[in-house]
Design an enzyme around this catalytic site. Structure first.
Site, PDB file in Angstrom:
ATOM      1  N   ASP A   1       0.865  -1.170   0.000  1.00 57.85           N
ATOM      2  CA  ASP A   1       0.000   0.000   0.000  1.00 57.85           C
ATOM      3  C   ASP A   1       0.909   1.230   0.000  1.00 57.85           C
ATOM      4  OD1 ASP A   1       0.893   0.324   2.624  1.00 57.85           O
ATOM      5  OD2 ASP A   1      -1.099   0.330   3.523  1.00 57.85           O
TER       6      ASP A   1
ATOM      7  N   CYS B   1       3.193  -2.939   4.096  1.00 57.31           N
ATOM      8  CA  CYS B   1       2.361  -1.788   4.420  1.00 57.31           C
ATOM      9  C   CYS B   1       3.094  -1.014   5.513  1.00 57.31           C
ATOM     10  CB  CYS B   1       0.930  -2.185   4.829  1.00 57.31           C
ATOM     11  SG  CYS B   1       0.735  -3.047   6.388  1.00 57.31           S
TER      12      CYS B   1
ATOM     13  N   THR C   1       2.873  -1.090   8.860  1.00 53.69           N
ATOM     14  CA  THR C   1       3.324  -1.960   9.947  1.00 53.69           C
ATOM     15  C   THR C   1       3.487  -3.410   9.517  1.00 53.69           C
ATOM     16  OG1 THR C   1       1.079  -2.492  10.649  1.00 53.69           O
ATOM     17  CG2 THR C   1       2.137  -0.552  11.679  1.00 53.69           C
ATOM     18  N   GLY C   2       2.868  -3.789   8.423  1.00 55.28           N
ATOM     19  CA  GLY C   2       2.852  -5.185   7.988  1.00 55.28           C
ATOM     20  C   GLY C   2       1.696  -5.966   8.582  1.00 55.28           C
TER      21      GLY C   2
ATOM     22  N   HIS D   1       9.930 -23.815   9.089  1.00 53.60           N
ATOM     23  CA  HIS D   1       8.974 -24.516   9.941  1.00 53.60           C
ATOM     24  C   HIS D   1       7.526 -24.338   9.513  1.00 53.60           C
ATOM     25  CE1 HIS D   1      11.818 -24.805  13.668  1.00 53.60           C
ATOM     26  NE2 HIS D   1      12.401 -25.179  12.549  1.00 53.60           N
ATOM     27  N   ASN D   2       7.192 -23.218   8.896  1.00 51.68           N
ATOM     28  CA  ASN D   2       5.790 -22.919   8.577  1.00 51.68           C
ATOM     29  C   ASN D   2       5.479 -22.911   7.099  1.00 51.68           C
ATOM     30  OD1 ASN D   2       6.590 -20.651  11.020  1.00 51.68           O
ATOM     31  ND2 ASN D   2       5.176 -22.314  11.489  1.00 51.68           N
TER      32      ASN D   2
ATOM     33  N   ARG E   1       8.785 -33.124  10.946  1.00 53.11           N
ATOM     34  CA  ARG E   1       7.736 -32.940  11.958  1.00 53.11           C
ATOM     35  C   ARG E   1       6.880 -31.702  11.671  1.00 53.11           C
ATOM     36  NH1 ARG E   1      12.325 -30.689  14.528  1.00 53.11           N
ATOM     37  NH2 ARG E   1      11.861 -28.766  15.660  1.00 53.11           N
ATOM     38  N   HIS E   2       7.422 -30.769  10.905  1.00 53.75           N
ATOM     39  CA  HIS E   2       6.689 -29.548  10.595  1.00 53.75           C
ATOM     40  C   HIS E   2       5.617 -29.778   9.529  1.00 53.75           C
ATOM     41  CE1 HIS E   2       9.656 -27.598  13.042  1.00 53.75           C
ATOM     42  NE2 HIS E   2      10.607 -28.102  12.281  1.00 53.75           N
TER      43      HIS E   2
END
Length: 146
Positions: free
Chosen positions: A7, A64, A66-67, A97-98, A131-132
């Site tokens: 933005d 943006c 702040t994100g 991990h994500n 494991r993730h």
């Protein structure tokens, strides 16, 4: 190919990241905004997230002020795991991990130098699975069954 968008509050940082990507021969598609004129961050988040979710772009970067808002909006899209990162360690872990497919940052929160280190780390980090994998699958299941 990366999708990138911001933005008005993240426009200047987006432009610096685009310079970094171009200098490192990393392909990207800019989904806007193209000035510091006020726009609504959910609109930008939606277009970037749609490109990533549809497989048109492998991953995305959103900025943006702040994100926070732009990451919340992106995470409303099915198939998106947007991670708000303002440090290198979190960026690395969001990928390993994500399996985050969108990196979100805030221009008013971090400086350009740190942001570029975060981008570099995030782009070079890969999902480790193991494991993730089960945990990411549970997130996907939650999304499917809302």
């Amino acid at each position: 190919m990366l999708a990138i968008g911001s933005d008005h509050g993240g426009f200047r940082l987006k432009e610096a990241i685009k310079e970094y990507l171009a200098a490192n021969q990393i392909g990207f598609c800019d989904f806007g905004t193209h000035s510091v004129d006020s726009v609504d961050y959910p609109d930008i988040a939606k277009t970037v997230a749609q490109a990533v979710a549809a497989g048109e772009c492998e991953r995305g970067i959103l900025i943006c002020g702040t994100g926070i808002g732009i990451s919340i909006a992106a995470n409303k899209m099915k198939g998106i795991r947007a991670a708000l990162c303002h440090d290198v360690f979190s960026a690395k872990m969001s990928r390993e991990h994500n399996d985050a497919n969108i990196l979100a940052m805030g221009e008013r929160v971090i400086g350009q130098g740190l942001a570029l280190m975060i981008v570099e780390t995030w782009l070079k980090s890969e999902f480790t699975g193991g494991r993730h994998e089960n945990r990411v699958c549970k997130i996907t299941d939650m999304e499917q069954n809302r």
